[in-house]
Design a protein around this motif. Sequence first.
Motif: not given
Lengths: 385, 168
Positions: B30, B33-34, B36-37, B101
């Motif tokens: 979770v 990817p959402s 920690g860009a 985000p």
Amino acid sequence: VKRLVVIIAIVVAAQRADAYPQFQLSKDQTCSSCHLSPAGGGLLNENGLNTADAISQWSTKPELLYGAVRTPSWLELGGDFRSAIGYINTAPGDHLVWFPMQLDLYASAAWRQFRVYLTGGYRPDVYDYPSGSSNGSIFNSTVQPPWSREHYVMWHDDPGSPDGVFVRVGRFMPVFGLRFAEHTDYTRRFGGTQLYAETYGAAIEYVARQVETHLTGFVDDPLIDTVEHANGAALYSEVRLGSTTAVGAEAMYAASTDDRKLRAGMTGKHYLVGPDVLIQGELQVVDQQIPRGNADGTTASNVGLVGYVLGSWFAAKAVMVDVGVGYYNENVNVHGVYRNQFDVNVHWFIESHMETALIMRYEPNDPRTKDDTGAYALLMLHFRL
Amino acid sequence: MQRLAYLALLLGACGADDRPLTVAYVTETVLAPSCGAAQCHSTFSANYTDIFDTVEGARASIVNNQLLSFDSDQYDPATPTNAHLILTVTVGAIPAIGRMPWDSPLPEQDIELLERWIAAGAPGAQCNPVDDIACNNDRLMSCNDWNFGNVIEDCAALGKRCNARACK
């Protein structure tokens, strides 16, 4: 009353100078037909410069600084500058944002079958971690702009041709999938090639008009804390069935201390000559293993899906309209943990060095807020040196 | 009976959410990817000193930046919906910044997973071992490997409250 907040987002977004894969099949067969790199992106070769001019609204000299600066035949110089301004819709309201995006300079020197390639430029600041942290060692705040995102040595068996065998060693992004310029497209963001995922590695690549294959081994950057934390390998192969259709296969294995991912997928492209429309898509299955992911300390498993379909209509001279749909499901065994993105981008290639694009995205979702969508509309300006 | 079997199959196809409640799992599926860009809360950018693209970064950010509270004045495991981490991904904990985000809101099921993890005590991101001690709902406890250990002092039994790593 909608809240309007102006945010000078110095570090929030960026964009690589990737080529537009929309041009493959619609303009030429391979990335290396127009770019010095077999992966595409960055410096253009002579054919690429001519194409940049041919697709533009107004013709200008496509060479470096409009031909004002001449370099010796062994040296290529260039640069890309991108910035965008617009609105992001997120609870609790709209946010006016400005993104510097990209400030990159390129240099490439060739000697016989060898070429050195360097990309240098601005990188986002890294925030210092609060003093007293126990994690100082993992947060590298010493690397500040400028930096070199790409630097590699390349051997090419046939330097006068866009085709042939390429061997690259250095820091670069593994060739994998369709490689859209928009780094927020799901197949990039969640698909193993997210923004700044360049790292050190070695690649052997074969490019010809009918087929190309790229095999890359890569390692976690030993010098700075970067985006790619894994060691692994990526394989991408593409076969062109005639001049208007291509199908590809991809696989990537990446292992870090936190997880192991095995990606496998397909790509496809078809160019409709009559309406001047290119349709392309990519679908990946992601098998993820998470050490100590289960409460009893054992490894947890996940299977996810990532996909993107893009239609590109070359609506008029110098105008390209993209309509895209993305799908990301982080765990196909759990209901509801998916999301979609819907994109409409309108590019206008003003002249051979300048492009502007209206980039619009809508990401419906269901967080518990009155403003339960993600959306943005950005006006991007791109100047190629 | 047959109908019940079909119903069970149908529910199975919908996928009961029995995902594990560990810091490694919620980070890698979770948060990374959402959140920690690269340009956001990666180790590379570390916006606002929050890092979510590694397990170490996530738990350090959650604990050191107080995205979860175990103090008695706000004990998040009792009311996870009020946790700073949850408010950030739902309504926007800081209005000037907005919900995170920005472009891609989390699916409701992922928010619920985070809440269940918080309600379970946020194992793996409870306290900073460098500090040795931490408050856990009016108890001063040792901290070992990012988790609460033994009770050092029961502040509630002393008629005190535990805040900022001390019985007061």
